[in-house]
Design an enzyme around this catalytic site. Sequence first.
Site, PDB file in Angstrom:
ATOM      1  N   GLU A  60      -7.952  -5.108  -0.282  1.00 59.36           N
ATOM      2  CA  GLU A  60      -8.502  -5.883  -1.391  1.00 59.36           C
ATOM      3  C   GLU A  60      -8.448  -7.386  -1.154  1.00 59.36           C
ATOM      4  OE1 GLU A  60      -9.981  -3.919  -2.857  1.00 59.36           O
ATOM      5  OE2 GLU A  60      -8.911  -2.277  -3.800  1.00 59.36           O
ATOM      6  N   HIS A  85       0.853  -1.196   0.000  1.00 59.58           N
ATOM      7  CA  HIS A  85       0.000   0.000   0.000  1.00 59.58           C
ATOM      8  C   HIS A  85       0.882   1.236   0.000  1.00 59.58           C
ATOM      9  CE1 HIS A  85      -3.120   2.859   1.129  1.00 59.58           C
ATOM     10  NE2 HIS A  85      -3.963   1.959   0.681  1.00 59.58           N
TER      11      HIS A  85
HETATM   12  N1  COA Z   1       3.832  -7.658  -4.762  1.00 58.46           N
HETATM   13  C1  COA Z   1       5.149  -7.672  -5.058  1.00 58.46           C
HETATM   14  N2  COA Z   1       5.940  -6.600  -4.982  1.00 58.46           N
HETATM   15  C2  COA Z   1       5.369  -5.450  -4.604  1.00 58.46           C
HETATM   16  C3  COA Z   1       4.021  -5.354  -4.265  1.00 58.46           C
HETATM   17  C4  COA Z   1       3.232  -6.529  -4.356  1.00 58.46           C
HETATM   18  N3  COA Z   1       1.950  -6.506  -4.067  1.00 58.46           N
HETATM   19  N4  COA Z   1       3.724  -4.096  -3.914  1.00 58.46           N
HETATM   20  C5  COA Z   1       4.870  -3.418  -4.033  1.00 58.46           C
HETATM   21  N5  COA Z   1       5.855  -4.227  -4.444  1.00 58.46           N
HETATM   22  C6  COA Z   1       7.256  -3.886  -4.655  1.00 58.46           C
HETATM   23  C7  COA Z   1       7.453  -3.040  -5.910  1.00 58.46           C
HETATM   24  O1  COA Z   1       7.659  -3.828  -7.044  1.00 58.46           O
HETATM   25  C8  COA Z   1       8.663  -2.236  -5.516  1.00 58.46           C
HETATM   26  O2  COA Z   1       9.805  -3.036  -5.643  1.00 58.46           O
HETATM   27  P1  COA Z   1      11.162  -2.406  -6.190  1.00 58.46           P
HETATM   28  O3  COA Z   1      11.426  -1.193  -5.370  1.00 58.46           O
HETATM   29  O4  COA Z   1      12.151  -3.503  -5.996  1.00 58.46           O
HETATM   30  O5  COA Z   1      10.899  -2.054  -7.616  1.00 58.46           O
HETATM   31  C9  COA Z   1       8.477  -2.016  -4.015  1.00 58.46           C
HETATM   32  O6  COA Z   1       7.672  -3.115  -3.562  1.00 58.46           O
HETATM   33  C10 COA Z   1       7.755  -0.735  -3.678  1.00 58.46           C
HETATM   34  O7  COA Z   1       6.700  -0.620  -4.573  1.00 58.46           O
HETATM   35  P2  COA Z   1       6.023   0.735  -4.989  1.00 58.46           P
HETATM   36  O8  COA Z   1       5.445   0.543  -6.329  1.00 58.46           O
HETATM   37  O9  COA Z   1       6.945   1.906  -4.794  1.00 58.46           O
HETATM   38  O10 COA Z   1       4.907   0.866  -3.948  1.00 58.46           O
HETATM   39  P3  COA Z   1       3.704   1.794  -4.127  1.00 58.46           P
HETATM   40  O11 COA Z   1       3.556   2.455  -2.824  1.00 58.46           O
HETATM   41  O12 COA Z   1       3.790   2.663  -5.281  1.00 58.46           O
HETATM   42  O13 COA Z   1       2.587   0.725  -4.462  1.00 58.46           O
HETATM   43  C11 COA Z   1       0.641  -0.478  -4.581  1.00 58.46           C
HETATM   44  C12 COA Z   1       1.470   0.536  -3.774  1.00 58.46           C
HETATM   45  C13 COA Z   1      -0.662  -0.698  -3.874  1.00 58.46           C
HETATM   46  C14 COA Z   1       0.361   0.109  -5.972  1.00 58.46           C
HETATM   47  C15 COA Z   1       1.441  -1.784  -4.704  1.00 58.46           C
HETATM   48  O14 COA Z   1       1.758  -2.274  -3.424  1.00 58.46           O
HETATM   49  C16 COA Z   1       0.732  -2.835  -5.518  1.00 58.46           C
HETATM   50  O15 COA Z   1       0.809  -2.809  -6.751  1.00 58.46           O
HETATM   51  N6  COA Z   1       0.003  -3.795  -4.859  1.00 58.46           N
HETATM   52  C17 COA Z   1      -0.717  -4.814  -5.576  1.00 58.46           C
HETATM   53  C18 COA Z   1      -2.037  -4.284  -6.084  1.00 58.46           C
HETATM   54  C19 COA Z   1      -3.041  -4.064  -4.979  1.00 58.46           C
HETATM   55  O16 COA Z   1      -3.220  -4.883  -4.097  1.00 58.46           O
HETATM   56  N7  COA Z   1      -3.727  -2.920  -5.076  1.00 58.46           N
HETATM   57  C20 COA Z   1      -4.730  -2.526  -4.119  1.00 58.46           C
HETATM   58  C21 COA Z   1      -4.263  -1.376  -3.284  1.00 58.46           C
HETATM   59  S1  COA Z   1      -5.381  -1.038  -1.966  1.00 58.46           S
END
Ligand code: COA
Length: 379
Positions: free
Chosen positions: A319, A260
């Site tokens: 989710e 998140h």
């Molecule tokens: N599975 C695997 N790796 C994940 C991950 C997940 N669910 N969520 C984040 N990461 C990883 C990213 O690939 C990134 O790795 P890196 O730095 O080696 O490239 C790191 O963790 C940080 O990710 P980042 O994209 O900066 O986090 P964010 O704060 O932008 O992302 C979300 C937040 C929610 C977009 C992300 O966690 C995600 O895509 N989750 C899955 C989708 C989901 O459940 N969405 C509902 C949200 S309520």
Amino acid sequence: MAGAAVATGLEGVVATSTKLSMVDGQAGELVIGGYPIGELAGKVSFEEAATMLWRGALPAKEDAPAIQKELASYRALRPETLEIIKTARNAPPIDALRMACATLSLDVSNPNDISPAGDLALAKRLTARFPTVVAAHARLRQGHDPIPPRSDLNLAANFLYMVFGEEPHPAVAKALDTYWVTVMDHGMNASTFTARVIASTRSDMVSAVTGAVGALKGPLHGGAPGPVLDMLVDIKSAEKAEAWLSKELDAGRRIMGFGHRVYKVRDPRAEVLARTAEEMAGADLQNRKLYDLARSVEKTALRLLEQRKPGRNLKTNVEFYTALVLQSVGLQPDQFVAMFACGRVAGWCAHVTEQHAQDRLIRPQSEYTGPRGLTVGKR
Ligand code: COA
């Protein structure tokens, strides 16, 4: 703009102030209208909680029946809206909802009235009608006629009645009601921000909410729970979880339902919905099996994410258990994000109203990285 640091995802940027909700990502706390989420969800109805967001205080208990009755009076859809849903019957439910949403001001004499009274009138209609749109779409895509709404049931029970053609068990309606309260507002998330940006131009409520539906649909925001269920179905049994999840992570894919932008501990909404999912699992063998599988997949995923992304604090988000709750009430994975919209619409409307009152155009700047000084003659 030259010189200023670029914050591509706007992390840490405080773009506005709001009285509606507060998300504390370190403490794992969500406060809506002053109440911790665990205090509201399951204890007040969605209609009462929505009214709280629009009016600033929880209505008195004795006013609840009148509030429900008034919102119920707006549920029916105009023929033009039904026609659009019919045309979009093979589109994903969230797309049909986005198309229909744009028509939901047809019976309002001045949809461009952005006064508090004008906004409240549309907030009630949008919130009352979203479930009718999703239910009509569910019927039409199965080749059935939509079932007209009933006014003697609450929003959640009436939605399930319109989808399945019979009054739901009270526990099932309660689970959906709890879900909608749990997701109704959540600080400056992407769809709420979208709604506020649109409202900040003094555009109207329906335009702002239509844009918000588009923002919600993406898998990084509201589109995750469908894939969560697909993942659980694909994993099938607890002992296959590690191999399945490892393969996804090896391929560089994200595990849906984890991580998140704000929460660095377990999302408090996951806590509420895990309880609801467990209650729904109850004695039902199929639901119980899926619930047990989910618990075990959650444990394995958290372990693997900690190993692969140490220090990132990727925890269970809303989710993950949303998928279980919505599946247990009988809905299809491709309907999940539209269900999310049916709850979040109450929050969007409150934010649009707040933004209209603040009346400040949201207009950030960008760092230009393209070339300069080109002349057409050099093409
Ligand atoms: N599975 C695997 N790796 C994940 C991950 C997940 N669910 N969520 C984040 N990461 C990883 C990213 O690939 C990134 O790795 P890196 O730095 O080696 O490239 C790191 O963790 C940080 O990710 P980042 O994209 O900066 O986090 P964010 O704060 O932008 O992302 C979300 C937040 C929610 C977009 C992300 O966690 C995600 O895509 N989750 C899955 C989708 C989901 O459940 N969405 C509902 C949200 S309520």
